[in-house]
Design an enzyme around this catalytic site. Structure first.
Site, PDB file in Angstrom:
ATOM      1  N   GLY A  97       0.660  -1.299  -0.146  1.00 55.36           N
ATOM      2  CA  GLY A  97      -0.047   0.197   0.218  1.00 55.36           C
ATOM      3  C   GLY A  97       0.749   1.224   0.096  1.00 55.36           C
ATOM      4  O   GLY A  97       2.040   1.416   1.092  1.00 55.36           O
ATOM      5  N   ARG A 126       0.765  -5.588  -5.379  1.00 55.84           N
ATOM      6  CA  ARG A 126       1.142  -6.653  -5.103  1.00 55.84           C
ATOM      7  C   ARG A 126       1.526  -7.658  -6.350  1.00 55.84           C
ATOM      8  O   ARG A 126       0.957  -7.383  -7.159  1.00 55.84           O
ATOM      9  CB  ARG A 126      -0.393  -6.667  -4.639  1.00 55.84           C
ATOM     10  CG  ARG A 126      -0.810  -5.687  -3.188  1.00 55.84           C
ATOM     11  CD  ARG A 126      -1.532  -5.836  -2.384  1.00 55.84           C
ATOM     12  NE  ARG A 126      -0.804  -4.999  -0.846  1.00 55.84           N
ATOM     13  CZ  ARG A 126      -2.046  -3.631  -0.734  1.00 55.84           C
ATOM     14  NH1 ARG A 126      -2.761  -3.111  -1.531  1.00 55.84           N
ATOM     15  NH2 ARG A 126      -1.613  -3.049  -0.199  1.00 55.84           N
ATOM     16  N   ASP A 164       4.680  -4.556   6.296  1.00 57.13           N
ATOM     17  CA  ASP A 164       4.921  -5.745   6.727  1.00 57.13           C
ATOM     18  C   ASP A 164       5.303  -6.908   5.806  1.00 57.13           C
ATOM     19  O   ASP A 164       6.293  -8.114   5.767  1.00 57.13           O
ATOM     20  CB  ASP A 164       4.523  -6.228   7.918  1.00 57.13           C
ATOM     21  CG  ASP A 164       3.045  -6.463   7.861  1.00 57.13           C
ATOM     22  OD1 ASP A 164       2.675  -5.975   6.910  1.00 57.13           O
ATOM     23  OD2 ASP A 164       2.337  -6.509   8.803  1.00 57.13           O
ATOM     24  N   THR A 205       3.621   2.949   5.268  1.00 63.92           N
ATOM     25  CA  THR A 205       2.358   2.599   5.648  1.00 63.92           C
ATOM     26  C   THR A 205       1.842   3.295   6.601  1.00 63.92           C
ATOM     27  O   THR A 205       2.687   4.357   7.616  1.00 63.92           O
ATOM     28  CB  THR A 205       2.683   1.182   6.223  1.00 63.92           C
ATOM     29  OG1 THR A 205       1.171   0.783   6.605  1.00 63.92           O
ATOM     30  CG2 THR A 205       3.663   0.439   7.412  1.00 63.92           C
ATOM     31  N   ASP A 241      -0.595   3.262   7.922  1.00 61.02           N
ATOM     32  CA  ASP A 241      -1.677   1.915   9.977  1.00 61.02           C
ATOM     33  C   ASP A 241      -0.490   1.756  10.742  1.00 61.02           C
ATOM     34  O   ASP A 241      -0.545   1.921  12.205  1.00 61.02           O
ATOM     35  CB  ASP A 241      -1.415   0.386   9.539  1.00 61.02           C
ATOM     36  CG  ASP A 241      -2.189   0.152   8.160  1.00 61.02           C
ATOM     37  OD1 ASP A 241      -3.259   1.239   8.681  1.00 61.02           O
ATOM     38  OD2 ASP A 241      -2.009  -0.404   7.366  1.00 61.02           O
ATOM     39  N   ASP A 269       1.876   0.600  11.985  1.00 61.63           N
ATOM     40  CA  ASP A 269       1.883  -1.245  12.652  1.00 61.63           C
ATOM     41  C   ASP A 269       3.184  -1.704  12.521  1.00 61.63           C
ATOM     42  O   ASP A 269       3.133  -3.433  12.178  1.00 61.63           O
ATOM     43  CB  ASP A 269       1.095  -1.967  11.677  1.00 61.63           C
ATOM     44  CG  ASP A 269       0.491  -2.085  10.010  1.00 61.63           C
ATOM     45  OD1 ASP A 269       1.391  -1.507   9.695  1.00 61.63           O
ATOM     46  OD2 ASP A 269      -0.262  -2.460   9.650  1.00 61.63           O
ATOM     47  N   ARG A 300      -6.950  -2.105   9.774  1.00 58.04           N
ATOM     48  CA  ARG A 300      -7.776  -4.054   9.919  1.00 58.04           C
ATOM     49  C   ARG A 300      -7.002  -4.075  11.209  1.00 58.04           C
ATOM     50  O   ARG A 300      -7.945  -5.030  12.023  1.00 58.04           O
ATOM     51  CB  ARG A 300      -6.933  -4.321   8.559  1.00 58.04           C
ATOM     52  CG  ARG A 300      -8.243  -4.469   7.351  1.00 58.04           C
ATOM     53  CD  ARG A 300      -8.568  -4.936   6.223  1.00 58.04           C
ATOM     54  NE  ARG A 300      -6.800  -4.129   5.704  1.00 58.04           N
ATOM     55  CZ  ARG A 300      -6.349  -4.328   4.518  1.00 58.04           C
ATOM     56  NH1 ARG A 300      -6.559  -5.606   3.616  1.00 58.04           N
ATOM     57  NH2 ARG A 300      -5.401  -4.161   3.697  1.00 58.04           N
TER      58      ARG A 300
HETATM   59  P1  ADP Z   1       2.026  -4.421   2.960  1.00 60.05           P
HETATM   60  O1  ADP Z   1       3.925  -3.562   1.832  1.00 60.05           O
HETATM   61  O2  ADP Z   1       1.784  -2.542   2.613  1.00 60.05           O
HETATM   62  O3  ADP Z   1       2.199  -4.275   4.001  1.00 60.05           O
HETATM   63  P2  ADP Z   1       1.645  -6.643   1.044  1.00 60.05           P
HETATM   64  O4  ADP Z   1       1.145  -7.532   2.429  1.00 60.05           O
HETATM   65  O5  ADP Z   1       0.433  -6.577   0.202  1.00 60.05           O
HETATM   66  O6  ADP Z   1       1.611  -5.221   1.436  1.00 60.05           O
HETATM   67  O7  ADP Z   1       2.692  -6.674   1.064  1.00 60.05           O
HETATM   68  C1  ADP Z   1       3.622  -6.082  -0.444  1.00 60.05           C
HETATM   69  C2  ADP Z   1       3.803  -7.470  -1.502  1.00 60.05           C
HETATM   70  O8  ADP Z   1       5.234  -8.241  -0.705  1.00 60.05           O
HETATM   71  C3  ADP Z   1       3.287  -8.590  -1.906  1.00 60.05           C
HETATM   72  O9  ADP Z   1       2.611  -7.748  -2.514  1.00 60.05           O
HETATM   73  C4  ADP Z   1       3.655  -9.507  -2.232  1.00 60.05           C
HETATM   74  O10 ADP Z   1       5.028  -9.203  -3.653  1.00 60.05           O
HETATM   75  C5  ADP Z   1       5.230  -9.338  -1.225  1.00 60.05           C
HETATM   76  N1  ADP Z   1       4.911 -10.410  -0.467  1.00 60.05           N
HETATM   77  C6  ADP Z   1       4.283 -10.427   0.990  1.00 60.05           C
HETATM   78  N2  ADP Z   1       4.738 -11.315   1.689  1.00 60.05           N
HETATM   79  C7  ADP Z   1       5.833 -12.072   0.884  1.00 60.05           C
HETATM   80  C8  ADP Z   1       6.057 -12.885   1.401  1.00 60.05           C
HETATM   81  N3  ADP Z   1       5.880 -14.193   2.954  1.00 60.05           N
HETATM   82  N4  ADP Z   1       7.444 -13.906   0.539  1.00 60.05           N
HETATM   83  C9  ADP Z   1       7.366 -13.112  -0.276  1.00 60.05           C
HETATM   84  N5  ADP Z   1       6.719 -12.050  -0.663  1.00 60.05           N
HETATM   85  C10 ADP Z   1       5.689 -11.394   0.191  1.00 60.05           C
END
Ligand code: ADP
Length: 319
Positions: A11, A72, A103, A125, A127, A129, A171
């Protein structure tokens, strides 16, 4: 290290641009080449990568969103996806990567480091968080956007003598709701980290009404449940005219506040320092106004907590 990369992922948050700018300028300051990876991990896999110069990040410090775009990318969660990404990094001769995101993005950075490719995470982010840092980049801006909205809604709440339920983002984390509620003088704040007692809320609204208080503001974090449904319940139980505002994505945009720009500049530059010292697998943060870094794995294993003393204070101030 002679060549590093930077990407934004997950995000978006206001201040990501200021962080990218700091990474680029700090790298060039140290005579290190810097490559921008567009569209997060999706762009990494696709090889959507280009060299950035000092001027590439001119005129972005005050802009919301991210000039590098974000995405994503479920494919990056697979070993094959990550191997494709590493191939691209090798093709461009990139030796280390700064990952700006939440995260989920940290998880990708941790996995890349495990594949032998050093990464440093920067907390971007709204959030707030991410453990290991008092503040994430974008939180302060989002908070100020929410407070601006609360102040405006309060004018109408007062004029029409209504109860207003305002649903804000969060969330899993109640930081936006808690800080905005405290700063905006809300009567009730609902966060995912604390249970609430509906009867108590109704009682307080009624007591307030009896002593002449004609309007109330209730802040609910999206993780607690639907603001609309909550507003319907409140109206049914109290018979007070109630309206609901769901603030939604306006909370993610806008020009970053000075606090977020400064934070982003400090954290982005610090991430480059760590990479140049060969310290991958770290994430940066700010604690007690000092730059800190932690093992990404340790941070991913730590649960985010809200400041319970602030939550108690919010209740004490809204009796
Ligand atoms: P944020 O970074 O804001 O928490 P997301 O949770 O959507 O956003 O994660 C962003 C991107 O990070 C995901 O679309 C994916 O490409 C990568 N990612 C998330 N989880 C994993 C994982 N377990 N292993 C490898 N890449 C990951």
């Amino acid at each position: 290290m002679k060549r590093i990369g930077v990407l934004t992922s997950g995000g978006d948050s206001p201040g990501m641009n200021a962080a990218v700018r700091a990474v680029v300028r700090k790298a060039i300051y140290h005579d290190v080449e810097i490559y921008g990876v567009y569209n997060g991990y999706a762009g990494l896999i696709a090889g959507n990568i280009e060299k950035l110069e000092l001027g590439s990040v001119g005129d972005i410090i005050h802009r919301g969103g991210t000039k590098l775009f974000t995405a994503r990318c479920p494919e990056f969660k697979t070993v094959e996806g990550r191997e494709k990404g590493i191939e691209q990094l090798k093709k461009f001769g990139i030796e280390g990567l700064v990952v700006i995101g939440g995260d989920g993005s940290y998880m990708g950075a941790k996995k890349l480091t495990e594949h032998g490719f050093p990464c440093v995470g920067v907390p971007g982010t709204i959030d707030n968080d991410i453990p290991g840092t008092d503040f994430t980049i974008g939180f302060d801006t989002a908070l100020n956007t929410v407070i601006d909205a609360i102040d405006k809604i309060r004018d109408t709440a007062t004029s029409h003598e209504r109860t207003y339920v305002i649903e804000v983002m969060g969330r899993h984390a109640g930081d936006i709701a808690l800080w905005a509620g405290l700063a905006g003088g809300a009567e009730t704040i609902l966060i995912p980290e604390a249970d609430y007692d509906m009867e108590d809320i109704i009682d307080r609204l009624k007591r307030g009404h009896e002593r002449g208080k004609k309007h109330s503001i209730i802040i609910i974090a999206e993780g607690v449940g639907s603001g609309v449904e909550f507003g319907e319940k409140i109206e049914k139980e109290t018979q007070f005219e109630t309206r609901v505002s769901v603030l939604g994505h306006i909370q993610r945009g806008g020009s970053p506040t000075a606090a977020d720009r400064v934070l982003a500049s400090r954290l982005g530059a610090y991430a480059v320092e760590l990479l140049l010292e060969g310290r991958g697998g770290r994430c940066v943060g700010i604690q007690n106004n000092k730059l800190v870094d932690h093992d990404i794995l340790e941070i991913l294993d730590t649960e985010h907590t809200v400041d319970q003393s602030m939550y108690r204070l919010s209740k004490e101030l809204s009796i």
